[in-house]
Motif scaffolding. Structure first.
Motif, short mmCIF file in Angstrom:
data_model
loop_
_atom_site.label_atom_id
_atom_site.label_comp_id
_atom_site.label_asym_id
_atom_site.label_seq_id
_atom_site.Cartn_x
_atom_site.Cartn_y
_atom_site.Cartn_z
N PRO A 212 0.83 -1.21 0.00
CA PRO A 212 0.00 0.00 0.00
C PRO A 212 0.86 1.26 0.00
O PRO A 212 2.05 1.19 0.34
CB PRO A 212 -0.80 -0.12 1.30
N PRO A 213 0.27 2.38 -0.37
CA PRO A 213 1.00 3.65 -0.27
C PRO A 213 1.42 3.87 1.19
O PRO A 213 0.79 3.34 2.11
CB PRO A 213 -0.04 4.70 -0.68
N TRP A 214 2.46 4.61 1.37
CA TRP A 214 2.98 4.86 2.72
C TRP A 214 2.11 5.88 3.43
O TRP A 214 1.56 6.78 2.81
CB TRP A 214 4.44 5.30 2.64
N ARG A 215 2.02 5.67 4.76
CA ARG A 215 1.25 6.59 5.59
C ARG A 215 2.17 7.07 6.70
O ARG A 215 3.21 6.49 6.97
CB ARG A 215 0.05 5.87 6.22
N MET A 216 1.72 8.12 7.36
CA MET A 216 2.48 8.63 8.49
C MET A 216 2.31 7.66 9.66
O MET A 216 1.29 7.66 10.34
CB MET A 216 1.94 10.02 8.84
N ASP A 217 3.26 6.81 9.86
CA ASP A 217 3.21 5.88 10.99
C ASP A 217 4.64 5.47 11.37
O ASP A 217 5.60 5.95 10.77
CB ASP A 217 2.33 4.66 10.67
N GLN A 218 4.74 4.58 12.34
CA GLN A 218 6.07 4.20 12.83
C GLN A 218 6.90 3.52 11.75
O GLN A 218 8.11 3.71 11.68
CB GLN A 218 5.92 3.25 14.01
N GLU A 219 6.23 2.72 10.94
CA GLU A 219 6.94 1.98 9.91
C GLU A 219 7.58 2.96 8.91
O GLU A 219 8.72 2.77 8.48
CB GLU A 219 5.97 1.02 9.21
N TYR A 220 6.84 3.97 8.58
CA TYR A 220 7.37 4.99 7.66
C TYR A 220 8.53 5.75 8.30
O TYR A 220 9.57 5.98 7.68
CB TYR A 220 6.23 5.94 7.26
N GLN A 221 8.37 6.08 9.58
CA GLN A 221 9.46 6.79 10.25
C GLN A 221 10.71 5.91 10.36
O GLN A 221 11.84 6.38 10.22
CB GLN A 221 9.00 7.25 11.64
N ARG A 222 10.46 4.62 10.57
CA ARG A 222 11.58 3.69 10.61
C ARG A 222 12.30 3.65 9.26
O ARG A 222 13.51 3.63 9.18
CB ARG A 222 11.07 2.29 10.99
N LEU A 223 11.52 3.67 8.19
CA LEU A 223 12.11 3.68 6.85
C LEU A 223 12.99 4.92 6.66
O LEU A 223 14.11 4.83 6.14
CB LEU A 223 11.00 3.67 5.79
N LEU A 224 12.50 6.07 7.11
CA LEU A 224 13.29 7.29 6.97
C LEU A 224 14.58 7.20 7.77
O LEU A 224 15.64 7.64 7.31
CB LEU A 224 12.47 8.51 7.41
N ASN A 225 14.50 6.61 8.95
CA ASN A 225 15.73 6.44 9.75
C ASN A 225 16.71 5.52 9.03
O ASN A 225 17.92 5.79 9.02
CB ASN A 225 15.39 5.87 11.13
N THR A 226 16.18 4.44 8.45
CA THR A 226 17.05 3.51 7.73
C THR A 226 17.72 4.23 6.56
O THR A 226 18.92 4.09 6.33
CB THR A 226 16.22 2.32 7.18
N LEU A 227 16.93 5.01 5.84
CA LEU A 227 17.46 5.73 4.68
C LEU A 227 18.52 6.74 5.13
O LEU A 227 19.62 6.80 4.57
CB LEU A 227 16.31 6.42 3.94
N GLU A 228 18.18 7.48 6.15
CA GLU A 228 19.13 8.50 6.63
C GLU A 228 20.46 7.88 7.04
O GLU A 228 21.53 8.42 6.77
CB GLU A 228 18.51 9.28 7.79
N ALA A 229 20.37 6.71 7.68
CA ALA A 229 21.58 6.05 8.17
C ALA A 229 22.46 5.55 7.03
O ALA A 229 23.63 5.23 7.23
CB ALA A 229 21.20 4.89 9.09
#
Ligand SMILES: Nc1ncnc2c1ncn2[C@@H]1O[C@H](COP(=O)(O)OP(=O)(O)OP(=O)(O)O)[C@@H](O)[C@H]1O
Ligand SMILES: [Mg+2]
Length: 299
Positions: A212-229
Motif C-alpha cells: 500500500p501507499p505509505w502513511r504517516m506511521d512508525q513503519e514509515y518513520q523507521r524507513l526514513l531512519n534507515t534511509l538517513e543512516a
C-alpha cells in the motif's frame, strides 16, 4: 569504548562520511536496498512458495502496488538471493536457475512472452519461429534449468490486449502453472489484480499481496531512519521528525520511490552546497515536482 564518529550512520556507512564530496555523491546516487516490514513479509511469502512441495495446484502470489512503490526491487532482491551457485542440472547439464524473472511484454502476445522467457534464460531465440516451436523450446529450457519459481513482472500489460488476447493469455498462465507445477509470482499495479480477478479460476489461485501507499506511521518513520543512516552526511538530518516526515510524505504522494529520490536529491544538493545535513526548508529548492503535478504537466 568511546562513541563512534557519526553515530547517526549505519556502521558500514561511517567510513564513507570522511570521503570527498564527489565520492559521497556517487555513493548517494547508487541504488541500495532498504528493508521494511512489508517487503520482508513479501520476501517471506515468496520463500514459502519456493519451498512448497510440487502438486497439481500450486499456490501463486500476486504482488500488487502503485507504480514506483518497490515491487520490482522486492522480486529482484528475491531472485538475486536465489541465484544458484553454478551447480549444473544432472539431466540437461544446464546451469540451474531457481527463480526466473521475466517481464510481461507490452502486449499479451504468447510468442513474445515465450521470447522473453528464452531471453531471460539466455537461450538462443529465433524470433521468426512459430509460437508452437518457441513454446516448446521455452518449456524444455524451463525444465532443463530446473526453474522452481516464475516471476512475471508488469503483469498489468495483459490489459493492453484485446479481450480475446487477454483471455488466451490468462489461460496460458493457468496452463503454465499446471504444466510446470511451480509457483507463479505475478507483479503489477491494481490493474493487474483486475486482470487476474477477471478469470475465476486464476483468481482463486493467486493470493494478492499488497504494497500500500505509505502513511504517516512508525513503519514509515523507521524507513526514513534507515534511509538517513545509509546516506554519508556528517550530521543528522532527523528526517523522521514528524513535520519533516510529513512534508516528505506529501511531496512523495506516499510512494516509496519518490521518497527515496527526493531524499537522495536533497542529500546531493546539501553536499554540493557544502552542508552536512538535509534541511526541511531546502526541500522546496531542489526543483522536485510531486508526482501529481508531474502527471498534470505530462498529461
Ligand atoms: N526496498 C527498497 N530499498 C531502496 N529503495 C527502494 C526500495 N524499493 C523501492 N525503492 C526505490 O523506489 C524505486 C522504484 O521501485 P521499483 O522499481 O521496485 O517500483 P515498482 O513498484 O516496480 O514500480 P513500477 O510499477 O513502475 O514498475 C527504485 O528505483 C528505488 O529507488
Ligand atoms: Mg517495476
Amino acid at each position: 569504548m568511546s562513541d563512534p564518529a557519526y553515530p547517526h550512520l549505519h556502521p558500514v556507512m561511517r567510513p564513507w562520511a570522511d570521503a570527498t564530496a564527489q565520492v559521497r555523491i556517487r555513493n548517494i546516487r547508487t541504488d541500495r536496498w532498504l528493508g521494511y516490514a512489508r517487503a520482508e513479509a513479501a520476501l517471506a511469502a515468496m520463500d514459502d512458495l519456493l519451498t512448497f512441495p510440487k502438486r497439481t495446484r500450486m499456490p501463486n502470489l500476486l504482488l500488487v502496488g502503485a507504480s514506483n512503490n518497490g515491487k520490482t526491487m522486492i522480486v529482484e532482491k528475491f531472485r538475486r538471493a536465489h541465484v544458484s551457485g553454478g551447480e549444473t542440472d544432472p539431466r540437461g547439464g544446464a546451469i540451474a536457475v531457481p527463480v526466473l524473472k521475466v517481464q510481461m511484454p507490452p502486449a499479451p502476445s504468447e510468442r513474445r512472452f515465450f521470447s522473453a522467457v528464452l531471453e531471460a534464460l539466455g537461450a538462443p531465440d529465433r524470433s521468426n519461429e512459430q509460437l508452437a516451436a518457441k513454446q516448446d523450446m521455452a518449456m524444455r529450457m524451463l525444465r532443463a534449468t530446473d526453474v522452481r519459481m516464475l516471476v512475471i513482472d508488469e503483469v498489468h500489460n495483459i490489459l493492453s490486449g484485446s479481450r480475446d488476447q487477454q483471455r488466451r493469455f490468462l489461460n496460458l498462465l493457468r496452463w503454465l502453472g499446471n504444466e510446470l507445477q511451480i509457483p507463479l509470482v505475478a507483479v503489477g499495479t491494481s490493474e493487474a489484480l483486475r486482470a487476474i480477478q477477471s478469470d475465476d479460476q486464476l483468481a482463486n489461485r493467486f493470493t494478492p499481496f499488497s504494497l500500500p501507499p505509505w502513511r504517516m506511521d512508525q513503519e514509515y518513520q523507521r524507513l526514513l531512519n534507515t534511509l538517513e543512516a545509509m546516506l554519508p552526511l556528517r550530521e543528522p538530518s532527523n528526517l523522521s521528525d514528524p513535520p519533516f516526515a510529513q512534508k516528505l510524505l506529501s511531496a512523495a504522494d506516499g510512494i516509496l520511490g519518490e521518497v527515496v529520490s527526493l531524499v537522495t536529491a536533497a542529500a546531493t544538493a546539501a553536499i554540493e552546497a557544502g552542508e552536512e545535513r538535509i534541511r526541511m526548508e531546502k526541500l522546496d529548492d531542489i526543483g522536485f515536482m510531486p508526482p501529481q503535478e508531474r502527471r498534470r504537466v505530462a498529461g
